[in-house]
Enzyme design. Sequence first.
Site, mmCIF file in Angstrom:
data_model
loop_
_atom_site.group_PDB
_atom_site.id
_atom_site.type_symbol
_atom_site.label_atom_id
_atom_site.label_comp_id
_atom_site.label_asym_id
_atom_site.label_seq_id
_atom_site.Cartn_x
_atom_site.Cartn_y
_atom_site.Cartn_z
ATOM 1 N N GLY A 38 35.154 29.896 -23.817
ATOM 2 C CA GLY A 38 35.703 29.897 -25.285
ATOM 3 C C GLY A 38 36.702 30.782 -25.158
ATOM 4 C CG ASN A 51 42.373 29.197 -23.523
ATOM 5 O OD1 ASN A 51 43.333 30.134 -23.849
ATOM 6 N ND2 ASN A 51 42.266 28.609 -22.333
ATOM 7 C CG LEU A 98 35.331 21.417 -17.709
ATOM 8 C CD1 LEU A 98 34.279 22.125 -16.900
ATOM 9 C CD2 LEU A 98 36.851 21.509 -17.466
ATOM 10 C CB ILE A 157 39.714 12.290 -24.005
ATOM 11 C CG1 ILE A 157 39.908 13.901 -23.984
ATOM 12 C CG2 ILE A 157 39.685 11.709 -25.392
ATOM 13 C CD1 ILE A 157 38.613 14.538 -24.475
ATOM 14 C CG ASN A 205 43.702 19.428 -21.372
ATOM 15 O OD1 ASN A 205 42.980 20.289 -21.477
ATOM 16 N ND2 ASN A 205 44.149 19.118 -20.098
ATOM 17 C CG HIS A 247 46.051 21.180 -15.639
ATOM 18 N ND1 HIS A 247 44.753 20.625 -15.446
ATOM 19 C CD2 HIS A 247 46.569 21.536 -14.401
ATOM 20 C CE1 HIS A 247 44.672 20.567 -14.117
ATOM 21 N NE2 HIS A 247 45.776 21.220 -13.425
ATOM 22 C CG ASP A 279 45.254 17.051 -15.611
ATOM 23 O OD1 ASP A 279 44.934 17.572 -16.719
ATOM 24 O OD2 ASP A 279 44.421 17.321 -14.564
#
Length: 188
Positions: free
Chosen positions: A12, A14, A84, A87, A101, A103, A144
């Site tokens: 957590g 971020n 992780l 979605i 997101n 990456h 991604d």
Amino acid sequence: MKRLSIFVSGNGTNLQRIAEYFANNKEVEIVNVVCNNPKAYAIERAHRLGIPVRMITKAEFNSPEFVQEMAVLKLDLIVLAGFLWKIPAGLIQAYPRQIVNIHPALLPKYGGKGFYGEHVHEAVVAAKEAFSGITIHYVNEIYDSGEIILQAHVALDEKETPDSLAAKIHQLEQAYFPVAIEQVLFRR
């Protein structure tokens, strides 16, 4: 008022940085944290920040009811901050260009299923890349591969290790992720 939900699975950091960045901004509210890992330290961080936490199971996450539950929150943006799970299509369809997101690599390299956290850094170092970095992107149905919002890079040293690279990447995340979120929210 712009309303955010932040999805987390781990430590957590971020989440913490994003909350601190927007703490004095009266135009942005983090309405909740969605977490899929009951052992995630992000839960403790959210509680200390006064942000409600919604724990979620895989079955709940993939259900139409979860999409409806999120709709009630009237969100402007969903932020994946170390989340992780893939979605589900229903959530992506409900929030087109409203899920972002981060990456830990310069996509399209080192992206896709299985490329997260230390797996990315190990692959980058093993390939003796000259640079790595972060990619902040919109989320679509393919891991991604969504439209890139921002990339920032860092050079690798000759004696780079996955751990030392992870530390460099973390600094980039902390510096750029909240700013990119703000740009997306206000379309700057």
